[in-house]
Design a protein around this motif. Structure first.
Motif, PDB file in Angstrom:
ATOM      1  N   HIS A 118       0.918  60.699  35.235  1.00  0.00           N
ATOM      2  CA  HIS A 118       1.360  61.761  36.131  1.00  0.00           C
ATOM      3  C   HIS A 118       2.887  61.829  36.092  1.00  0.00           C
ATOM      4  N   VAL A 119       3.437  63.025  35.951  1.00  0.00           N
ATOM      5  CA  VAL A 119       4.885  63.211  35.906  1.00  0.00           C
ATOM      6  C   VAL A 119       5.346  63.767  37.248  1.00  0.00           C
ATOM      7  N   LYS A 120       6.337  63.089  37.855  1.00  0.00           N
ATOM      8  CA  LYS A 120       6.823  63.488  39.175  1.00  0.00           C
ATOM      9  C   LYS A 120       8.344  63.597  39.177  1.00  0.00           C
ATOM     10  N   VAL A 121       8.873  64.422  40.085  1.00  0.00           N
ATOM     11  CA  VAL A 121      10.312  64.587  40.221  1.00  0.00           C
ATOM     12  C   VAL A 121      10.809  63.745  41.393  1.00  0.00           C
ATOM     13  N   ALA A 122      11.787  62.865  41.118  1.00  0.00           N
ATOM     14  CA  ALA A 122      12.484  62.108  42.161  1.00  0.00           C
ATOM     15  C   ALA A 122      13.962  62.480  42.024  1.00  0.00           C
ATOM     16  N   LYS A 123      14.392  63.438  42.762  1.00  0.00           N
ATOM     17  CA  LYS A 123      15.705  64.059  42.560  1.00  0.00           C
ATOM     18  C   LYS A 123      16.846  63.036  42.599  1.00  0.00           C
ATOM     19  N   ASP A 124      17.652  63.041  41.508  1.00  0.00           N
ATOM     20  CA  ASP A 124      18.851  62.203  41.397  1.00  0.00           C
ATOM     21  C   ASP A 124      18.589  60.741  41.753  1.00  0.00           C
ATOM     22  N   TRP A 125      17.468  60.195  41.300  1.00  0.00           N
ATOM     23  CA  TRP A 125      17.102  58.836  41.701  1.00  0.00           C
ATOM     24  C   TRP A 125      18.111  57.789  41.221  1.00  0.00           C
ATOM     25  N   GLN A 126      18.831  58.064  40.123  1.00  0.00           N
ATOM     26  CA  GLN A 126      19.791  57.075  39.616  1.00  0.00           C
ATOM     27  C   GLN A 126      20.948  56.830  40.582  1.00  0.00           C
ATOM     28  N   ARG A 127      21.192  57.784  41.491  1.00  0.00           N
ATOM     29  CA  ARG A 127      22.323  57.680  42.419  1.00  0.00           C
ATOM     30  C   ARG A 127      21.892  57.394  43.852  1.00  0.00           C
ATOM     31  N   ASP A 128      20.599  57.223  44.062  1.00  0.00           N
ATOM     32  CA  ASP A 128      20.052  57.058  45.411  1.00  0.00           C
ATOM     33  C   ASP A 128      19.587  55.618  45.601  1.00  0.00           C
ATOM     34  N   SER A 131      17.138  59.457  32.678  1.00  0.00           N
ATOM     35  CA  SER A 131      16.488  59.984  33.878  1.00  0.00           C
ATOM     36  C   SER A 131      15.028  59.568  33.995  1.00  0.00           C
ATOM     37  N   LEU A 132      14.507  58.841  33.018  1.00  0.00           N
ATOM     38  CA  LEU A 132      13.103  58.439  33.018  1.00  0.00           C
ATOM     39  C   LEU A 132      12.902  57.086  33.700  1.00  0.00           C
ATOM     40  N   ALA A 133      11.956  57.039  34.621  1.00  0.00           N
ATOM     41  CA  ALA A 133      11.528  55.769  35.206  1.00  0.00           C
ATOM     42  C   ALA A 133      10.004  55.771  35.245  1.00  0.00           C
ATOM     43  N   VAL A 134       9.401  54.621  35.042  1.00  0.00           N
ATOM     44  CA  VAL A 134       7.941  54.530  34.970  1.00  0.00           C
ATOM     45  C   VAL A 134       7.455  53.441  35.916  1.00  0.00           C
ATOM     46  N   VAL A 135       6.430  53.766  36.698  1.00  0.00           N
ATOM     47  CA  VAL A 135       5.836  52.811  37.636  1.00  0.00           C
ATOM     48  C   VAL A 135       4.324  52.800  37.439  1.00  0.00           C
ATOM     49  N   VAL A 136       3.750  51.611  37.253  1.00  0.00           N
ATOM     50  CA  VAL A 136       2.299  51.468  37.177  1.00  0.00           C
ATOM     51  C   VAL A 136       1.755  51.388  38.599  1.00  0.00           C
ATOM     52  N   GLU A 137       0.978  52.369  38.975  1.00  0.00           N
ATOM     53  CA  GLU A 137       0.449  52.435  40.344  1.00  0.00           C
ATOM     54  C   GLU A 137      -0.745  51.510  40.543  1.00  0.00           C
ATOM     55  N   GLU A 138      -1.658  51.479  39.576  1.00  0.00           N
ATOM     56  CA  GLU A 138      -2.815  50.604  39.727  1.00  0.00           C
ATOM     57  C   GLU A 138      -3.481  50.343  38.380  1.00  0.00           C
ATOM     58  N   PHE A 186       8.622  59.198  36.425  1.00  0.00           N
ATOM     59  CA  PHE A 186       9.557  59.912  37.294  1.00  0.00           C
ATOM     60  C   PHE A 186      10.734  60.445  36.485  1.00  0.00           C
ATOM     61  N   VAL A 187      11.108  61.694  36.786  1.00  0.00           N
ATOM     62  CA  VAL A 187      12.314  62.319  36.240  1.00  0.00           C
ATOM     63  C   VAL A 187      13.134  62.842  37.412  1.00  0.00           C
ATOM     64  N   GLU A 188      14.343  63.345  37.110  1.00  0.00           N
ATOM     65  CA  GLU A 188      15.240  63.753  38.190  1.00  0.00           C
ATOM     66  C   GLU A 188      15.212  65.241  38.484  1.00  0.00           C
ATOM     67  N   ARG A 189      14.755  66.063  37.536  1.00  0.00           N
ATOM     68  CA  ARG A 189      14.786  67.516  37.738  1.00  0.00           C
ATOM     69  C   ARG A 189      13.512  68.163  37.205  1.00  0.00           C
ATOM     70  N   PRO A 190      13.114  69.307  37.771  1.00  0.00           N
ATOM     71  CA  PRO A 190      11.924  70.007  37.282  1.00  0.00           C
ATOM     72  C   PRO A 190      12.000  70.354  35.800  1.00  0.00           C
ATOM     73  N   SER A 191      13.217  70.677  35.302  1.00  0.00           N
ATOM     74  CA  SER A 191      13.348  71.016  33.879  1.00  0.00           C
ATOM     75  C   SER A 191      12.996  69.823  32.998  1.00  0.00           C
ATOM     76  N   GLN A 192      13.312  68.611  33.476  1.00  0.00           N
ATOM     77  CA  GLN A 192      12.965  67.405  32.719  1.00  0.00           C
ATOM     78  C   GLN A 192      11.461  67.156  32.754  1.00  0.00           C
ATOM     79  N   LYS A 193      10.834  67.489  33.869  1.00  0.00           N
ATOM     80  CA  LYS A 193       9.383  67.361  33.967  1.00  0.00           C
ATOM     81  C   LYS A 193       8.701  68.230  32.925  1.00  0.00           C
ATOM     82  N   ALA A 194       9.226  69.452  32.738  1.00  0.00           N
ATOM     83  CA  ALA A 194       8.657  70.364  31.743  1.00  0.00           C
ATOM     84  C   ALA A 194       8.802  69.801  30.335  1.00  0.00           C
TER      85      ALA A 194
END
Length: 328
Positions: A309-319, A239-246, A267-275
């Motif tokens: 920065h850790v952000k939630v992108a819900k179910d990104w693996q399927r979108d 569920s982990l994805a990483v993007v370098v913004e700048e 990026f993670v898929e759920r708030p629990s993963q963010k924690a």
């Protein structure tokens, strides 16, 4: 064992000027692309790093660590092996998994030789059989030499290794079978020489000193993801994805002490993963940042301020849209 005497890819071999600029290698010099395949966690990335002699692919005890084809370049006086490290072939459960499998199959059609990694500390299983059948089908369509590599040979005794090599032999028809340990360095040079023996005669494709052609931003993202994967529960790695913004040089710094500001989104898929990634009071995220920063500074050769920065992108693996946004 099959050999290739002519270069079918004359366009990628470079010009005569390129050959002269790279030391005037002899006509017997070989150069080309080798792909390491295997089920997840078969030791492909660790072997890539050992063959190159420096870290160019992230490693982890978690399966499905690799999501991009990382090229490592191993150059010797007689050959240049350009290693393409692929994600592990597996039975996909998500759109991401299907895209990773497609990436592997596309890569296999483009390389000169394939190294099939089968870890000695694990019995031959359905995943290995699945890949062996894929390689058999590939060879029926387009002939490609395949060397079976018994990785992690240091993890077993001689008797178990011998059993493993015999099981590999029964699994399919291979142009070579060789055991090695990327951790101890045993037989790593021999693996490189075996792969090189199947490459076409060609001048060097990359200049001396080049170890990878991955962009720095991709390497930085991978180093952050590697640090974030350490010590987490099994469901998180996928569920982990990483993007370098700048990446911006800090202003008003002395010339002899530059500082690079690197802003990265995890990026993670759920708030629990963010924690989980952040940890209690941010303790885990600070640890991730410290470990990743060391690798990034070694890569870039300068001091770095890493802003995570850790952000939630819900179910990104399927979108499909989110997969595209995250670079898949």
């Amino acid at each position: 064992m099959a050999t290739q005497d002519a270069d079918p890819k004359a366009g990628k071999a470079g010009t005569a000027d390129t050959q002269l600029s790279q030391g005037g290698r002899s006509d017997d010099y070989r150069a080309g692309f080798a792909c390491l395949v295997g089920r997840p966690n078969a030791g492909k990335s660790t072997l890539t790093n050992a063959l190159v002699g420096q870290k160019v692919a992230i490693t982890s005890s978690k399966p499905q660590t690799t999501r991009h084809t990382i090229r490592g370049v191993a150059t010797t006086p007689t050959a240049q092996v350009i290693l393409v490290d692929t994600p592990g072939l597996h039975k996909p459960r998500t759109l991401l998994g299907q895209r990773l499998n497609d990436l592997v199959r596309e890569t296999l059609l483009e390389v000169d030789v394939i190294g099939f990694c089968l870890p000695a500390d694990q019995r031959i299983g359905p995943g290995d059989t699945f890949i062996a059948n894929e390689l058999k089908e590939l060879r029926s369509m387009r002939r490609r030499p395949v060397a079976a590599i018994a990785t992690k040979a240091d993890a077993v005794d001689r008797e178990r290794l011998a059993e493993h090599l015999m099981a590999i032999d029964r699994l399919g028809e291979w142009d070579a079978i060789i055991p090695c340990s990327a951790v101890s360095g045993s037989q790593v040079e021999e693996v490189r020489d075996v792969l090189a023996s199947f490459l076409p005669r060609s001048p060097q494709l990359y200049p001396d000193g080049v170890l990878t052609d991955e962009p720095e931003m991709v390497m930085i993202a991978e180093l952050v993801r590697e640090a974030a994967l350490e010590g987490v529960r099994d469901e998180l790695p996928h569920s982990l994805a990483v993007v370098v913004e700048e990446m911006v040089p800090r202003e008003d710094r002395p010339e002899d002490s530059p500082l690079l500001d690197v802003r990265v989104n995890v990026f993670v898929e759920r708030p629990s993963q963010k924690a989980i990634v952040i940890g209690r009071g941010g303790s885990r995220l600070r640890e991730v940042g410290t470990n990743a920063r060391k690798g990034i500074e070694a890569l870039l050769g300068q001091k770095v301020y890493l802003d995570l920065h850790v952000k939630v992108a819900k179910d990104w693996q399927r979108d499909p849209k989110q997969l595209q946004r995250l670079g898949f």
